[in-house]
Design a protein around this motif. Sequence first.
Motif, PDB file in Angstrom:
ATOM      1  N   VAL A  36       0.931  -1.090  -0.028  1.00 35.10           N
ATOM      2  CA  VAL A  36       0.093   0.063   0.020  1.00 35.10           C
ATOM      3  C   VAL A  36       0.788   1.129  -0.109  1.00 35.10           C
ATOM      4  N   TYR A  37       0.582   1.935  -1.069  1.00 30.89           N
ATOM      5  CA  TYR A  37       1.427   3.378  -1.341  1.00 30.89           C
ATOM      6  C   TYR A  37       0.591   4.353  -0.549  1.00 30.89           C
ATOM      7  N   LEU A  38       0.911   5.163   0.347  1.00 31.79           N
ATOM      8  CA  LEU A  38       0.199   6.329   0.858  1.00 31.79           C
ATOM      9  C   LEU A  38       0.584   7.627   0.487  1.00 31.79           C
ATOM     10  N   TYR A  39      -0.155   8.470  -0.262  1.00 30.16           N
ATOM     11  CA  TYR A  39       0.404   9.811  -0.766  1.00 30.16           C
ATOM     12  C   TYR A  39       0.041  10.959   0.313  1.00 30.16           C
ATOM     13  N   LEU A  40       0.818  11.469   0.831  1.00 35.22           N
ATOM     14  CA  LEU A  40       0.373  12.512   2.126  1.00 35.22           C
ATOM     15  C   LEU A  40       1.129  13.887   1.449  1.00 35.22           C
ATOM     16  N   SER A  41      -0.101  14.814   1.752  1.00 36.87           N
ATOM     17  CA  SER A  41       0.223  16.228   1.622  1.00 36.87           C
ATOM     18  C   SER A  41       0.908  16.413   3.023  1.00 36.87           C
ATOM     19  N   HIS A  42       1.150  17.897   2.753  1.00 39.89           N
ATOM     20  CA  HIS A  42       1.785  18.424   4.335  1.00 39.89           C
ATOM     21  C   HIS A  42       0.598  18.347   5.434  1.00 39.89           C
ATOM     22  N   GLU A  43      -0.523  18.455   5.235  1.00 40.02           N
ATOM     23  CA  GLU A  43      -1.529  18.395   6.275  1.00 40.02           C
ATOM     24  C   GLU A  43      -1.691  16.834   6.831  1.00 40.02           C
ATOM     25  N   MET A  44      -1.825  16.055   5.707  1.00 39.01           N
ATOM     26  CA  MET A  44      -1.915  14.424   5.992  1.00 39.01           C
ATOM     27  C   MET A  44      -0.769  14.001   6.891  1.00 39.01           C
ATOM     28  N   LEU A  45       0.295  14.418   6.447  1.00 36.96           N
ATOM     29  CA  LEU A  45       1.475  14.112   6.930  1.00 36.96           C
ATOM     30  C   LEU A  45       1.851  14.606   8.434  1.00 36.96           C
ATOM     31  N   GLU A  46       1.221  15.508   8.511  1.00 35.75           N
ATOM     32  CA  GLU A  46       1.295  16.112   9.979  1.00 35.75           C
ATOM     33  C   GLU A  46       0.451  15.069  10.731  1.00 35.75           C
ATOM     34  N   HIS A  48      -0.084  11.974  10.320  1.00 33.08           N
ATOM     35  CA  HIS A  48       0.813  10.928  10.329  1.00 33.08           C
ATOM     36  C   HIS A  48       1.447  10.807  11.551  1.00 33.08           C
ATOM     37  N   LYS A  49       2.323  11.996  11.508  1.00 33.11           N
ATOM     38  CA  LYS A  49       3.524  12.218  12.421  1.00 33.11           C
ATOM     39  C   LYS A  49       2.862  12.343  14.064  1.00 33.11           C
ATOM     40  N   LYS A  50       1.830  12.856  14.087  1.00 31.43           N
ATOM     41  CA  LYS A  50       1.105  13.038  15.235  1.00 31.43           C
ATOM     42  C   LYS A  50       0.735  11.522  16.035  1.00 31.43           C
ATOM     43  N   VAL A  55      -1.229   4.538   9.019  1.00 32.63           N
ATOM     44  CA  VAL A  55      -0.358   3.356   9.198  1.00 32.63           C
ATOM     45  C   VAL A  55      -0.901   2.282  10.191  1.00 32.63           C
ATOM     46  N   GLY A  56      -1.122   3.077  11.333  1.00 31.22           N
ATOM     47  CA  GLY A  56      -1.748   2.079  12.470  1.00 31.22           C
ATOM     48  C   GLY A  56      -3.159   1.455  12.206  1.00 31.22           C
ATOM     49  N   SER A  57      -3.893   2.215  11.450  1.00 29.27           N
ATOM     50  CA  SER A  57      -5.244   1.664  11.282  1.00 29.27           C
ATOM     51  C   SER A  57      -5.233   0.371  10.082  1.00 29.27           C
ATOM     52  N   ILE A  58      -4.217   0.579   9.286  1.00 27.14           N
ATOM     53  CA  ILE A  58      -4.038  -0.510   8.348  1.00 27.14           C
ATOM     54  C   ILE A  58      -3.434  -1.798   9.143  1.00 27.14           C
ATOM     55  N   ALA A  59      -2.441  -1.615   9.961  1.00 21.98           N
ATOM     56  CA  ALA A  59      -1.843  -2.632  10.658  1.00 21.98           C
ATOM     57  C   ALA A  59      -3.093  -3.359  11.634  1.00 21.98           C
ATOM     58  N   TRP A  60      -3.796  -2.398  12.072  1.00 20.40           N
ATOM     59  CA  TRP A  60      -5.100  -3.099  12.853  1.00 20.40           C
ATOM     60  C   TRP A  60      -6.024  -4.003  12.092  1.00 20.40           C
ATOM     61  N   LEU A  61      -5.967  -3.330  11.065  1.00 23.64           N
ATOM     62  CA  LEU A  61      -6.989  -4.138   9.775  1.00 23.64           C
ATOM     63  C   LEU A  61      -6.311  -5.551   9.483  1.00 23.64           C
ATOM     64  N   GLY A  62      -4.998  -5.371   9.273  1.00 28.21           N
ATOM     65  CA  GLY A  62      -4.218  -6.660   8.852  1.00 28.21           C
ATOM     66  C   GLY A  62      -4.373  -7.811   9.721  1.00 28.21           C
ATOM     67  N   LYS A  63      -4.171  -7.216  11.439  1.00 28.03           N
ATOM     68  CA  LYS A  63      -4.358  -8.315  12.494  1.00 28.03           C
ATOM     69  C   LYS A  63      -5.913  -8.876  12.295  1.00 28.03           C
ATOM     70  N   TYR A  64      -6.826  -7.895  12.075  1.00 31.03           N
ATOM     71  CA  TYR A  64      -8.252  -8.564  11.838  1.00 31.03           C
ATOM     72  C   TYR A  64      -8.524  -9.336  10.888  1.00 31.03           C
ATOM     73  N   LEU A  65      -7.847  -9.146   9.656  1.00 29.44           N
ATOM     74  CA  LEU A  65      -7.971 -10.011   8.473  1.00 29.44           C
ATOM     75  C   LEU A  65      -7.037 -11.237   8.314  1.00 29.44           C
ATOM     76  N   ASN A  66      -6.089 -11.051   9.272  1.00 23.35           N
ATOM     77  CA  ASN A  66      -4.905 -12.138   9.138  1.00 23.35           C
ATOM     78  C   ASN A  66      -4.278 -11.974   7.714  1.00 23.35           C
ATOM     79  N   LYS A 155      -8.533  16.329  14.027  1.00 23.21           N
ATOM     80  CA  LYS A 155      -7.095  16.679  14.649  1.00 23.21           C
ATOM     81  C   LYS A 155      -6.999  15.579  15.742  1.00 23.21           C
ATOM     82  N   GLU A 156      -7.773  15.209  16.290  1.00 23.94           N
ATOM     83  CA  GLU A 156      -7.753  14.150  17.499  1.00 23.94           C
ATOM     84  C   GLU A 156      -8.365  12.985  17.003  1.00 23.94           C
ATOM     85  N   PHE A 157      -7.586  11.854  17.172  1.00 26.69           N
ATOM     86  CA  PHE A 157      -7.822  10.771  16.469  1.00 26.69           C
ATOM     87  C   PHE A 157      -7.344   9.350  17.393  1.00 26.69           C
ATOM     88  N   ASP A 158      -8.039   8.650  18.007  1.00 21.39           N
ATOM     89  CA  ASP A 158      -8.076   7.687  18.827  1.00 21.39           C
ATOM     90  C   ASP A 158      -8.128   6.414  17.986  1.00 21.39           C
TER      91      ASP A 158
END
Length: 444
Positions: A36-46, A48-50, A55-66, A155-158
């Motif tokens: 999966v290639y994720l194309y991140l503009s400045h705002e989206m990259l911020e 991601h860094k925060k 990436v975390g949501s994809i990782a969680w989905l990967g565990k869920y789907l095995n 801005k806030e994402f759990d």
Amino acid sequence: MSKKILFSPIGGTDPIKYLRDGSMLHICRHYKPDVVYLYLSHEMLEYHKKDNRYVGSIAWLGKYLNHSFDVRLIERSDLYNVHEYDVFYQDFKEEIGKIESGMEPGDELLLNMASGTPAMKSALLVMATFAEYRFRAIQVSSPLRRINEKHEDRKEFDGEINCELNEDNAEDAENRCQEVKCLGLMRLLKTEIIKKHILAYDYTAALAVASEIPHELSENAYTMLKIAAARIKLNLKKVNELIGDKPYQIYPVKDGDKRKIFEYALVLWVKVEREEYADFIRGITPLVIDVLELIMKKVCGVKLENCCEDNQTKGLKWDRKKLDKLGLLQILEDEYRDRGGFRAGVVYSTHVGTLIRAKSTSEVLKKKIEEITEIEGKLRNVVAHKIVSVTEQWFVEETGKGAKQIYELLKYLIKEAGVNAKKEDWQSYGKMNEEIVRYLDEPV
């Protein structure tokens, strides 16, 4: 092993919004790409860094789907003007080009057409429409089938809570992915160009255009174009290789030697249709000789090669002794007595025609042979010694017949030579063109 690869811009609804998949995550859920290639503009990259939300949501989905997702980031920290179409078109083109160049045979590229800004979506849509790269374009509809009206703070994402409560985890959750049936405008344009080349019998040009979009054509269409390009060059060995065990009906005449003559004659017909009259003239001589050779064997009961010298590396040359032994020398001596005598040497159509006319009982055949040998000799001499502009009117002025009338004369003699071609067989190239066009319209 083949892989699925997803290229996805990231937008405001990614990865999860209102406890439902955003487009990127929804495609990952239902297509399970390996990379999966994720194309991140400045705002989206911020973002991601925060909190590593994408990436975390994809990782969680990967565990869920095995399923294992290899996530790679394309970071554009200096990209603030996310409304500028030109920026994305060029950047997407380069990045997708890099991805495609690293793909192995059998790999599949997926494009997320639903995430990102309107400029991002427009750039991808143009690329998909013009089929600049081969990929599956995927759209994802909103869960509500309309604009999302309520506000959710992005801005806030759990990540853990969003992933756990995501309603798309339910077994009966709807698959909102839909593959975009783009127009493939570039394919349409080039296919129409190919058709125009075919109808003009320019198979080399048609194949050159087809080679730019080979994966956008059916296997039958591409193979038939290669067959046509080889056939017009009389490369019958190559044609046979391309046909292989396929059910293509290319040759109307099956007999080897007669097929060669008939195929050569069809190429001359194409020259006439394309008004390539100079090439038509140059092609007449070898055809006339070969046709008269068959008629000579049929009428005189003698093979031409049995009247010629054994060493034929530089073309057929008469052998006076062999001609005399076969009782044919006197015929040629009598014919050329008032024109300086028969000199033997190179075999010309007029020589062979003289022998056939002396032995034939058909007045029509005699007349036709006399006409064609006179025309062939005159045209050959004019073109060999002068630079001329060959037009239909020129044919009439030089021979009293148009190019198509001369061709009809050749057709008559080919039939007399024993080449059993039906009337419709002479339209073989037209039929082949229709077949190619039909294959071009096949879905890939």
